[in-house]
Design a protein around this motif. Structure first.
Motif: not given
Length: 220
Positions: A83-87
Protein backbone atom coordinates in the motif's frame (compact mmCIF):
# COMPACT_ATOMS: atom_id res chain seq x y z
CA UNK A 1 -22.05 -43.73 54.04
CA UNK A 2 -22.09 -41.00 51.43
CA UNK A 3 -19.82 -41.00 48.39
CA UNK A 4 -18.38 -37.83 46.81
CA UNK A 5 -20.71 -36.07 44.39
CA UNK A 6 -20.60 -37.27 40.75
CA UNK A 7 -19.16 -33.88 39.74
CA UNK A 8 -16.29 -34.11 42.20
CA UNK A 9 -12.75 -33.96 40.83
CA UNK A 10 -10.60 -37.12 41.04
CA UNK A 11 -8.62 -35.52 43.87
CA UNK A 12 -11.70 -35.62 46.09
CA UNK A 13 -12.17 -39.35 45.53
CA UNK A 14 -8.47 -40.00 46.05
CA UNK A 15 -8.52 -38.32 49.46
CA UNK A 16 -11.76 -40.06 50.32
CA UNK A 17 -10.36 -43.44 49.30
CA UNK A 18 -7.10 -42.89 51.16
CA UNK A 19 -9.02 -42.14 54.34
CA UNK A 20 -11.14 -45.28 54.05
CA UNK A 21 -8.13 -47.46 53.23
CA UNK A 22 -6.23 -46.15 56.23
CA UNK A 23 -9.12 -46.79 58.58
CA UNK A 24 -9.42 -50.32 57.24
CA UNK A 25 -5.71 -50.87 57.64
CA UNK A 26 -5.81 -49.76 61.29
CA UNK A 27 -8.59 -52.27 61.88
CA UNK A 28 -6.50 -54.96 60.17
CA UNK A 29 -9.17 -55.50 57.51
CA UNK A 30 -6.48 -56.16 54.94
CA UNK A 31 -8.61 -57.66 52.17
CA UNK A 32 -11.00 -54.70 52.13
CA UNK A 33 -8.11 -52.26 52.45
CA UNK A 34 -6.38 -53.67 49.38
CA UNK A 35 -9.49 -53.40 47.21
CA UNK A 36 -10.12 -49.80 48.28
CA UNK A 37 -6.48 -48.88 47.69
CA UNK A 38 -6.58 -50.46 44.23
CA UNK A 39 -9.62 -48.53 43.01
CA UNK A 40 -8.28 -45.32 44.57
CA UNK A 41 -4.97 -45.77 42.75
CA UNK A 42 -6.89 -46.33 39.51
CA UNK A 43 -8.73 -43.03 39.94
CA UNK A 44 -5.41 -41.32 40.67
CA UNK A 45 -3.72 -42.75 37.57
CA UNK A 46 -6.67 -41.92 35.32
CA UNK A 47 -6.91 -38.39 36.69
CA UNK A 48 -3.22 -37.74 36.14
CA UNK A 49 -3.42 -39.11 32.60
CA UNK A 50 -6.29 -36.73 31.88
CA UNK A 51 -4.32 -33.80 33.28
CA UNK A 52 -1.34 -34.72 31.09
CA UNK A 53 -3.62 -34.91 28.05
CA UNK A 54 -5.15 -31.53 28.86
CA UNK A 55 -1.68 -29.99 29.02
CA UNK A 56 -0.92 -31.30 25.53
CA UNK A 57 -4.15 -29.72 24.28
CA UNK A 58 -3.19 -26.37 25.81
CA UNK A 59 0.29 -26.53 24.29
CA UNK A 60 -1.04 -27.38 20.84
CA UNK A 61 -3.54 -24.51 21.01
CA UNK A 62 -0.74 -22.14 21.97
CA UNK A 63 1.40 -23.36 19.06
CA UNK A 64 -1.48 -23.03 16.62
CA UNK A 65 -2.41 -19.55 17.82
CA UNK A 66 1.22 -18.47 17.67
CA UNK A 67 1.50 -19.65 14.07
CA UNK A 68 -1.78 -17.91 13.28
CA UNK A 69 -0.39 -14.68 14.71
CA UNK A 70 2.72 -15.06 12.56
CA UNK A 71 0.57 -15.50 9.45
CA UNK A 72 -1.47 -12.44 10.32
CA UNK A 73 1.63 -10.37 11.05
CA UNK A 74 3.31 -11.27 7.78
CA UNK A 75 0.11 -10.49 5.88
CA UNK A 76 -0.31 -7.12 7.57
CA UNK A 77 3.30 -6.18 6.86
CA UNK A 78 2.89 -7.22 3.23
CA UNK A 79 -0.28 -5.17 2.93
CA UNK A 80 1.39 -2.09 4.43
CA UNK A 81 4.43 -2.45 2.19
CA UNK A 82 2.40 -2.77 -1.00
CA UNK A 83 0.00 0.00 0.00
CA UNK A 84 2.94 2.35 0.56
CA UNK A 85 4.43 1.94 -2.90
CA UNK A 86 2.37 4.77 -4.36
CA UNK A 87 -0.56 7.04 -3.59
CA UNK A 88 -2.89 4.89 -5.67
CA UNK A 89 -1.32 1.52 -4.82
CA UNK A 90 -4.39 0.16 -3.02
CA UNK A 91 -6.43 0.64 -6.19
CA UNK A 92 -3.93 -0.92 -8.56
CA UNK A 93 -2.16 -4.15 -9.32
CA UNK A 94 -0.38 -5.91 -7.61
CA UNK A 95 -2.23 -4.83 -4.46
CA UNK A 96 -5.67 -5.56 -5.89
CA UNK A 97 -4.47 -8.92 -7.25
CA UNK A 98 -3.28 -10.01 -3.81
CA UNK A 99 -5.99 -8.37 -1.70
CA UNK A 100 -9.09 -8.36 -3.94
CA UNK A 101 -11.32 -8.88 -0.90
CA UNK A 102 -9.25 -6.90 1.58
CA UNK A 103 -6.85 -8.11 4.23
CA UNK A 104 -9.73 -9.37 6.38
CA UNK A 105 -10.25 -12.22 3.91
CA UNK A 106 -7.03 -13.73 5.25
CA UNK A 107 -6.60 -12.59 8.84
CA UNK A 108 -10.31 -12.92 9.63
CA UNK A 109 -10.69 -16.39 8.15
CA UNK A 110 -12.32 -19.13 10.28
CA UNK A 111 -9.79 -21.58 11.71
CA UNK A 112 -10.94 -24.38 9.42
CA UNK A 113 -10.30 -22.17 6.37
CA UNK A 114 -6.93 -20.77 7.44
CA UNK A 115 -4.83 -23.23 5.44
CA UNK A 116 -6.80 -22.74 2.22
CA UNK A 117 -6.83 -18.95 2.42
CA UNK A 118 -3.16 -18.53 3.29
CA UNK A 119 -2.22 -21.02 0.59
CA UNK A 120 -4.24 -18.84 -1.76
CA UNK A 121 -2.39 -15.76 -0.50
CA UNK A 122 0.98 -17.33 -1.27
CA UNK A 123 -0.19 -18.30 -4.75
CA UNK A 124 -1.45 -14.77 -5.41
CA UNK A 125 1.83 -13.24 -4.24
CA UNK A 126 3.81 -15.51 -6.55
CA UNK A 127 1.51 -14.69 -9.46
CA UNK A 128 1.31 -10.94 -8.89
CA UNK A 129 4.92 -10.19 -7.93
CA UNK A 130 8.05 -11.06 -9.89
CA UNK A 131 10.56 -13.44 -8.31
CA UNK A 132 12.95 -10.51 -7.80
CA UNK A 133 10.44 -8.48 -5.79
CA UNK A 134 11.71 -7.85 -2.26
CA UNK A 135 8.32 -8.43 -0.64
CA UNK A 136 7.85 -11.71 -2.44
CA UNK A 137 11.31 -12.90 -1.42
CA UNK A 138 10.66 -11.91 2.18
CA UNK A 139 7.04 -12.88 2.71
CA UNK A 140 6.62 -16.13 0.82
CA UNK A 141 9.20 -18.12 2.85
CA UNK A 142 7.89 -16.61 6.09
CA UNK A 143 4.29 -17.41 5.21
CA UNK A 144 5.19 -20.96 4.16
CA UNK A 145 7.03 -21.56 7.43
CA UNK A 146 4.18 -20.20 9.54
CA UNK A 147 1.63 -22.17 7.54
CA UNK A 148 3.61 -25.36 8.07
CA UNK A 149 3.73 -24.68 11.81
CA UNK A 150 0.00 -24.05 11.78
CA UNK A 151 -0.69 -27.38 10.07
CA UNK A 152 1.58 -29.28 12.45
CA UNK A 153 -0.07 -27.64 15.46
CA UNK A 154 -3.55 -28.42 14.13
CA UNK A 155 -2.62 -32.08 13.69
CA UNK A 156 -1.12 -32.17 17.19
CA UNK A 157 -4.26 -30.54 18.58
CA UNK A 158 -6.55 -33.07 16.92
CA UNK A 159 -4.47 -35.91 18.32
CA UNK A 160 -4.29 -34.35 21.79
CA UNK A 161 -8.05 -33.86 21.88
CA UNK A 162 -8.60 -37.51 20.97
CA UNK A 163 -6.24 -38.56 23.76
CA UNK A 164 -7.97 -36.23 26.20
CA UNK A 165 -11.38 -37.64 25.29
CA UNK A 166 -10.12 -41.17 25.84
CA UNK A 167 -8.55 -40.13 29.14
CA UNK A 168 -11.86 -38.60 30.26
CA UNK A 169 -13.61 -41.88 29.49
CA UNK A 170 -10.97 -43.70 31.55
CA UNK A 171 -11.65 -41.34 34.49
CA UNK A 172 -15.38 -42.09 34.22
CA UNK A 173 -14.69 -45.82 34.19
CA UNK A 174 -12.32 -45.60 37.17
CA UNK A 175 -14.86 -43.46 39.05
CA UNK A 176 -17.61 -45.99 38.47
CA UNK A 177 -15.41 -48.82 39.73
CA UNK A 178 -14.41 -46.74 42.73
CA UNK A 179 -18.03 -46.05 43.66
CA UNK A 180 -19.11 -49.66 43.25
CA UNK A 181 -16.17 -50.97 45.28
CA UNK A 182 -16.73 -48.49 48.12
CA UNK A 183 -20.39 -49.48 48.24
CA UNK A 184 -19.40 -53.16 48.43
CA UNK A 185 -16.93 -52.34 51.16
CA UNK A 186 -19.62 -50.54 53.13
CA UNK A 187 -22.00 -53.47 52.71
CA UNK A 188 -19.36 -55.90 53.93
CA UNK A 189 -18.67 -53.76 57.00
CA UNK A 190 -22.37 -53.49 57.84
CA UNK A 191 -22.76 -57.26 57.55
CA UNK A 192 -19.66 -57.96 59.63
CA UNK A 193 -20.08 -55.25 62.27
CA UNK A 194 -23.06 -52.88 62.25
CA UNK A 195 -24.30 -49.88 60.31
CA UNK A 196 -23.15 -47.40 62.92
CA UNK A 197 -19.72 -49.06 63.11
CA UNK A 198 -19.41 -49.16 59.30
CA UNK A 199 -20.16 -45.43 59.03
CA UNK A 200 -17.03 -44.62 61.03
CA UNK A 201 -14.79 -45.91 58.23
CA UNK A 202 -16.08 -43.32 55.77
CA UNK A 203 -15.54 -39.53 55.71
CA UNK A 204 -18.45 -37.16 55.94
CA UNK A 205 -18.99 -35.59 52.50
CA UNK A 206 -19.45 -31.82 52.48
CA UNK A 207 -22.10 -30.98 49.94
CA UNK A 208 -22.04 -27.61 48.22
CA UNK A 209 -18.30 -27.14 48.69
CA UNK A 210 -15.68 -26.57 46.00
CA UNK A 211 -14.62 -29.65 44.07
CA UNK A 212 -11.05 -29.23 45.20
CA UNK A 213 -11.85 -28.17 48.74
CA UNK A 214 -10.51 -29.46 52.07
CA UNK A 215 -10.28 -33.15 52.85
CA UNK A 216 -13.53 -34.78 53.98
CA UNK A 217 -14.19 -34.80 57.70
CA UNK A 218 -14.36 -38.15 59.50
CA UNK A 219 -17.72 -39.27 60.83
CA UNK A 220 -18.16 -38.95 64.57
Amino acid sequence: MQLPAPSSAPEVRIRYGRYVARRLRRSKLDALQKTVTAVTDSVKAAGRAREDAAELVDEAIADRDGADDDLDEQTQELRNALAGRSLEAVNESPYTDIFPDGIGYYIGAPLDEQVDRYTQLIERIEKALPASDSERKKRVPALRAALKEFRVAEEALDKARRVEAEASRAVATATDRFNRQLERCYGALVAEQSKSAAERYFPRVRRGKAKRGPAPEPSP
